[in-house]
Design a protein around this motif. Structure first.
Motif, short mmCIF file in Angstrom:
data_model
loop_
_atom_site.label_atom_id
_atom_site.label_comp_id
_atom_site.label_asym_id
_atom_site.label_seq_id
_atom_site.Cartn_x
_atom_site.Cartn_y
_atom_site.Cartn_z
N ALA A 20 0.73 -1.25 -0.13
CA ALA A 20 0.00 -0.09 -0.02
C ALA A 20 0.76 1.21 -0.13
N ARG A 21 1.90 1.16 0.83
CA ARG A 21 2.78 2.35 0.63
C ARG A 21 3.48 2.57 -0.61
N MET A 22 4.04 1.49 -1.39
CA MET A 22 4.46 1.79 -2.49
C MET A 22 3.52 2.25 -3.63
N HIS A 23 2.25 1.95 -3.61
CA HIS A 23 1.30 2.31 -4.39
C HIS A 23 0.87 3.82 -4.25
N GLN A 24 1.24 4.21 -2.94
CA GLN A 24 0.96 5.67 -2.65
C GLN A 24 2.00 6.23 -3.24
N GLU A 25 3.48 6.05 -2.97
CA GLU A 25 4.62 6.65 -3.25
C GLU A 25 4.83 6.80 -4.90
N ASN A 26 4.79 5.57 -5.70
CA ASN A 26 4.99 5.36 -7.12
C ASN A 26 3.87 4.58 -7.72
N GLY A 27 2.71 4.46 -7.38
CA GLY A 27 1.69 3.82 -8.08
C GLY A 27 1.83 2.38 -8.38
N ARG A 28 2.63 1.74 -7.77
CA ARG A 28 2.90 0.18 -7.87
C ARG A 28 2.49 -0.54 -6.95
N HIS A 29 1.49 -1.39 -6.99
CA HIS A 29 1.15 -2.47 -6.03
C HIS A 29 2.00 -3.65 -6.21
N LEU A 30 2.29 -4.44 -5.20
CA LEU A 30 2.72 -5.87 -5.30
C LEU A 30 1.76 -6.65 -5.92
N ARG A 31 2.13 -7.60 -6.82
CA ARG A 31 1.04 -8.29 -7.04
C ARG A 31 1.05 -9.56 -6.01
N ALA A 32 0.03 -10.50 -6.32
CA ALA A 32 -0.37 -11.31 -5.25
C ALA A 32 0.93 -12.47 -5.04
N PHE A 33 1.38 -12.81 -5.93
CA PHE A 33 2.57 -13.60 -5.86
C PHE A 33 4.06 -12.91 -5.33
N GLU A 34 3.98 -11.88 -5.70
CA GLU A 34 4.98 -10.73 -5.25
C GLU A 34 4.92 -10.56 -3.67
N ARG A 35 3.79 -10.31 -3.21
CA ARG A 35 3.33 -10.08 -1.87
C ARG A 35 3.54 -11.41 -1.11
N LEU A 36 3.39 -12.52 -1.54
CA LEU A 36 3.76 -13.83 -0.85
C LEU A 36 5.09 -14.11 -0.61
N ALA A 37 5.85 -13.75 -1.85
CA ALA A 37 7.40 -14.20 -1.96
C ALA A 37 7.93 -13.01 -0.76
N LEU A 38 7.53 -11.84 -0.76
CA LEU A 38 7.93 -10.82 0.29
C LEU A 38 7.38 -11.23 1.67
N ALA A 39 6.41 -11.94 1.89
CA ALA A 39 5.82 -12.33 3.00
C ALA A 39 7.07 -13.52 3.59
N ILE A 40 7.42 -14.51 2.47
CA ILE A 40 8.34 -15.74 2.95
C ILE A 40 9.59 -15.18 3.27
N TRP A 41 9.92 -14.17 2.53
CA TRP A 41 11.24 -13.51 2.53
C TRP A 41 11.50 -12.82 3.93
N LEU A 42 10.10 -12.15 4.62
CA LEU A 42 10.14 -11.64 5.97
C LEU A 42 10.19 -12.77 6.85
#
Length: 238
Positions: free
Chosen positions: A102-124
């Motif tokens: 959501a923050r990325m979208h607010q700053e540069n208009g780029r949402h994470l796609r579903a699988f990108e968000r999942l990959a980031l969650a795994i990384w976390l």
């Protein structure tokens, strides 16, 4: 017989390697990673309530998600009619990934796609602790109007430092953050917000985050709101 065991072992290695390669390739599509909170800490009552609500347990821990973890969850989902049990901490990690998206979208208009968000969650789960996940989640939780973060929410909504909040106040902040957009304002919708807060308290108690005594005391408490900021948009103009 030995060749069969060897073949099965080789097949497992291939599957695990493929899963890890897909994860790494998807993670590489994430434009920017969230910064790890410095000196991460949240009030114990916040961690207790938030963890119980998201993870449904009273033992905060983050299970590191490796390829074998992903395969186990997928196999469990395919072979059982009931939803598979999720690794501890994954739901919280996903909340952090959602906030970052959501923050990325607010700053540069780029949402994470579903699988990108999942990959980031795994990384976390591989790089952040429970305390760091809770701290980031609390700092970036959207409440209402221009109010972001539980610390700021405690000051504006309740006129208190969030370290002073008990279960009642903390549950109210969580209830505001989870309310539908048009009914987030507790001054405009006090009855609805109290009902939402009370349902939340009962859910947390059922998951072990609160004792019955704590829950009963919290349910009796008023909302305890401070004075509504004068510069906020009037009720009914959201």
């Amino acid at each position: 017989m030995k060749w069969l065991v060897w073949l099965l072992g080789l097949g497992l290695v291939v599957v695990l390697t493929t899963v890890e390669c897909v994860y790494q390739a998807t993670l590489a599509q994430v434009p920017e990673f969230p910064p790890c909170p410095e000196g991460a800490s949240t009030p114990p009552v916040h961690g207790r309530l938030r963890w119980a609500l998201l993870e449904g347990s009273t033992t905060p821990r983050v299970d590191i998600i490796w390829p074998g973890t992903i395969v186990r969850v997928l196999v469990s989902a395919a072979s059982s009619e009931r939803p598979p049990s999720m690794p501890a901490g994954l739901r919280l990690a996903d909340e952090v990934a959602r906030s970052w998206s959501a923050r990325m979208h607010q700053e540069n208009g780029r949402h994470l796609r579903a699988f990108e968000r999942l990959a980031l969650a795994i990384w976390l789960t591989r790089h952040w602790s429970v305390e760091e996940l809770l701290a980031f989640d609390a700092e970036h939780t959207y409440l209402l109007q221009d109010l972001v973060g539980m610390r700021a929410g405690a000051q504006v909504l309740l006129g208190k430092d969030w370290a002073q909040l008990d279960a009642t106040g903390m549950a109210l902040l969580i209830a505001v953050s989870e309310a539908p957009g048009k009914s987030r304002d507790p001054w405009c919708f006090p009855a609805e917000m109290r009902s939402r807060r009370d349902r939340l308290l009962k859910q947390i108690q059922a998951k072990g985050g609160l004792t019955m005594t704590e829950t009963e005391a919290a349910l009796r408490a008023p909302l305890g709101l401070a004075v509504r900021p004068a510069h906020w948009r009037p009720c009914g103009t959201e």
